[in-house]
Design a protein around this motif. Structure first.
Motif, mmCIF file in Angstrom:
data_model
loop_
_atom_site.group_PDB
_atom_site.id
_atom_site.type_symbol
_atom_site.label_atom_id
_atom_site.label_comp_id
_atom_site.label_asym_id
_atom_site.label_seq_id
_atom_site.Cartn_x
_atom_site.Cartn_y
_atom_site.Cartn_z
ATOM 1 N N ARG A 47 27.497 61.348 -49.783
ATOM 2 C CA ARG A 47 28.356 62.133 -48.889
ATOM 3 C C ARG A 47 28.040 61.763 -47.451
ATOM 4 O O ARG A 47 26.918 61.348 -47.139
ATOM 5 C CB ARG A 47 28.139 63.638 -49.085
ATOM 6 C CG ARG A 47 28.581 64.163 -50.435
ATOM 7 C CD ARG A 47 28.266 65.646 -50.578
ATOM 8 N NE ARG A 47 28.430 66.105 -51.944
ATOM 9 C CZ ARG A 47 29.528 66.709 -52.410
ATOM 10 N NH1 ARG A 47 30.546 66.934 -51.594
ATOM 11 N NH2 ARG A 47 29.592 67.105 -53.668
ATOM 12 N N LYS A 105 33.669 64.817 -49.060
ATOM 13 C CA LYS A 105 33.705 64.818 -50.519
ATOM 14 C C LYS A 105 32.808 63.677 -51.009
ATOM 15 O O LYS A 105 32.481 62.763 -50.249
ATOM 16 C CB LYS A 105 35.142 64.592 -50.990
ATOM 17 C CG LYS A 105 36.059 65.772 -50.697
ATOM 18 C CD LYS A 105 37.464 65.488 -51.174
ATOM 19 C CE LYS A 105 38.370 66.686 -50.915
ATOM 20 N NZ LYS A 105 39.778 66.400 -51.252
ATOM 21 N N PRO A 106 32.435 63.671 -52.288
ATOM 22 C CA PRO A 106 31.596 62.565 -52.796
ATOM 23 C C PRO A 106 32.306 61.216 -52.652
ATOM 24 O O PRO A 106 33.520 61.107 -52.825
ATOM 25 C CB PRO A 106 31.399 62.919 -54.274
ATOM 26 C CG PRO A 106 31.658 64.380 -54.375
ATOM 27 C CD PRO A 106 32.688 64.685 -53.325
ATOM 28 N N ILE A 107 31.528 60.210 -52.325
ATOM 29 C CA ILE A 107 32.019 58.841 -52.143
ATOM 30 C C ILE A 107 31.229 57.933 -53.084
ATOM 31 O O ILE A 107 30.002 58.010 -53.137
ATOM 32 C CB ILE A 107 31.794 58.374 -50.679
ATOM 33 C CG1 ILE A 107 32.516 59.304 -49.694
ATOM 34 C CG2 ILE A 107 32.242 56.933 -50.483
ATOM 35 C CD1 ILE A 107 31.981 59.218 -48.263
ATOM 36 N N ALA A 108 31.935 57.092 -53.841
ATOM 37 C CA ALA A 108 31.261 56.185 -54.771
ATOM 38 C C ALA A 108 30.595 55.055 -53.996
ATOM 39 O O ALA A 108 31.227 54.396 -53.169
ATOM 40 C CB ALA A 108 32.269 55.617 -55.765
ATOM 41 N N HIS A 109 29.313 54.829 -54.266
ATOM 42 C CA HIS A 109 28.566 53.769 -53.566
ATOM 43 C C HIS A 109 27.454 53.245 -54.460
ATOM 44 O O HIS A 109 26.458 53.932 -54.688
ATOM 45 C CB HIS A 109 27.985 54.313 -52.248
ATOM 46 C CG HIS A 109 27.030 53.378 -51.564
ATOM 47 N ND1 HIS A 109 27.297 52.039 -51.386
ATOM 48 C CD2 HIS A 109 25.815 53.581 -51.018
ATOM 49 C CE1 HIS A 109 26.283 51.468 -50.750
ATOM 50 N NE2 HIS A 109 25.364 52.389 -50.534
ATOM 51 N N SER A 143 22.761 60.579 -50.665
ATOM 52 C CA SER A 143 23.141 61.083 -51.990
ATOM 53 C C SER A 143 22.542 62.461 -52.255
ATOM 54 O O SER A 143 22.849 63.091 -53.262
ATOM 55 C CB SER A 143 22.650 60.113 -53.070
ATOM 56 O OG SER A 143 21.232 60.031 -53.047
ATOM 57 N N GLY A 196 36.857 58.280 -52.815
ATOM 58 C CA GLY A 196 36.381 59.282 -51.868
ATOM 59 C C GLY A 196 36.777 58.967 -50.435
ATOM 60 O O GLY A 196 36.803 59.838 -49.573
ATOM 61 N N ARG A 213 26.778 58.744 -56.019
ATOM 62 C CA ARG A 213 27.784 59.527 -55.285
ATOM 63 C C ARG A 213 27.110 59.958 -53.997
ATOM 64 O O ARG A 213 26.123 60.696 -54.024
ATOM 65 C CB ARG A 213 28.214 60.758 -56.076
ATOM 66 C CG ARG A 213 28.633 60.477 -57.495
ATOM 67 C CD ARG A 213 29.942 59.737 -57.603
ATOM 68 N NE ARG A 213 31.087 60.617 -57.457
ATOM 69 C CZ ARG A 213 32.340 60.161 -57.416
ATOM 70 N NH1 ARG A 213 32.584 58.872 -57.462
ATOM 71 N NH2 ARG A 213 33.339 60.999 -57.307
#
Length: 371
Positions: A361, A351-355, A334, A13, A359
């Motif tokens: 934003r 866009k969604p970000i992996a964390h 999230s 992301g 997910r």
């Protein structure tokens, strides 16, 4: 191997943001791919990427490839591979293999064993499952692609930060989120839920021009390709002048701001970072020019029950709208409903970000208007 492919790992992301950082730093960016950025370069580029790129999670160097349709062929070609061009016979190593059903060799464990045995017997290097030096093999469509992880410990481990709060945000991700908000080290940054101070200290380091890897070691220092004299010239730094800016963090948890202070001191930035125990309701805009409020508030899956979080986000938005005229805001969450609960006029949503298995934003405002 004058020039080869170098892979910079990024949180899914945020790859385009890392690509922008790499380009601005003068790297030859080849393409943005899921999970990272590929650049082209030589070993000095590998060293510089590890030392200077704030957003890269790891730096992997591609060292070669060959076709293998079955394990006996993999064994034979792994034994003929020139490992000694990159690896030293006295340095422990480990191997990780990823494969898929498009390849005739689909048993990763068996492939790993063949490559490990080939390196141990042909080069004489000791195999150690806990080694800092990792060789990665990706078998895709019967092509065995070999890389070495040149970082060792992941790059978010800056080397000068020890105290970490609950539900931490990695330094690499914090740096990319700051960049995504347009931060370039020329304005103050404030985090009203600072935890162990990650956003604040990253922002101060960027403003001070400090290399993120200045106080740590890297796996590439144990490779046959390493040039200690060239590295000493590249990595030697004199303490830069501290910026004429201040960076602010507060938290209602006394333990959090205590560890943030300790982290700023270890980074050499305690003179420009101010941390305090403070509730959201007591938050005031600092004197001086406006800047960026950057905050990673608690969200449900991370902390537990969501109901109290709506009130917390509402209070945060109220304080920012009424007291932080001219400041921009970046909020990581999230939950779109928690972002909306702030009542802030968001101009963009990432866009969604992996964390950490979630997910999230990034929600951003322009400069907040006068109430």
């Amino acid at each position: 191997m004058d020039r080869f492919e170098i892979f910079l790992m990024a949180p899914p992301g945020l790859e385009p943001v890392l690509a922008e950082e790499a380009r601005e730093a003068g790297f030859d960016v080849a393409q943005v791919v899921p999970g990272g950025v590929t650049i082209e370069g030589g070993w000095p580029d590998v060293w510089r990427a590890n030392l200077t790129l704030r957003g890269a999670g790891r730096v992997q160097a591609r060292i070669g490839e060959f076709r293998a349709f079955h394990l006996a062929q993999l064994d034979k070609r792994a034994r003929k591979f020139p490992w000694g061009d990159v690896l030293r016979p006295d340095v422990p190593f480990r191997v990780e293999v990823a494969t898929n059903r498009k390849s005739k060799i689909y048993h990763a464990g068996a492939a790993q064993q063949r490559i490990e045995t080939a390196i141990a017997e042909e080069l004489g290097a000791p195999l150690d499952p806990k080694a800092d030096l990792t060789i990665r093999a990706r078998i895709d469509d019967n092509l065995v692609i070999l890389s070495v992880d040149t970082s060792g410990q992941p790059l978010h481990k800056r080397g000068h930060k020890e105290a970490v709060g609950r539900a931490p945000l990695r330094e690499t991700m914090a740096a990319l989120l700051l960049r995504a908000c347009g931060y370039r080290g020329t304005e103050p940054v404030l985090d009203p839920m600072c935890g162990s101070g990650t956003f604040v200290i990253e922002a101060a380091e960027i403003a001070a021009g400090l290399a993120p890897g200045r106080t740590r070691s890297f796996a590439f220092e144990t490779l046959a390709t390493f040039d200690a004299d060239a590295w000493a010239k590249m990595s030697g730094f004199s303490a830069p002048a501290l910026p004429d800016l201040r960076f602010y963090g507060s938290d209602r948890d006394a333990g959090a701001f205590g560890s943030a202070n300790a982290n700023a001191e270890r980074a050499g930035l305690s003179d420009v970072c101010t941390f305090a125990k403070r509730a959201i309701s007591d938050l005031e805009a600092p004197e001086g020019p406006p800047g960026l409020v950057m905050v990673n508030p608690p969200y449900g899956a991370r902390i537990g029950d969501k109901k109290p979080l709506y009130g917390l986000h509402g209070a945060l938005g109220e304080v920012l709208r009424s007291r932080f005229c001219g400041w921009r805001v970046g909020i990581v969450t999230s939950e779109a409903s928690l972002a909306r609960a702030t009542g802030l006029p968001f101009a963009s949503e990432s866009k969604p970000i992996a964390h950490g298995g979630l997910r999230v934003r990034l929600y951003q405002t322009d400069a907040l208007p006068t109430p």
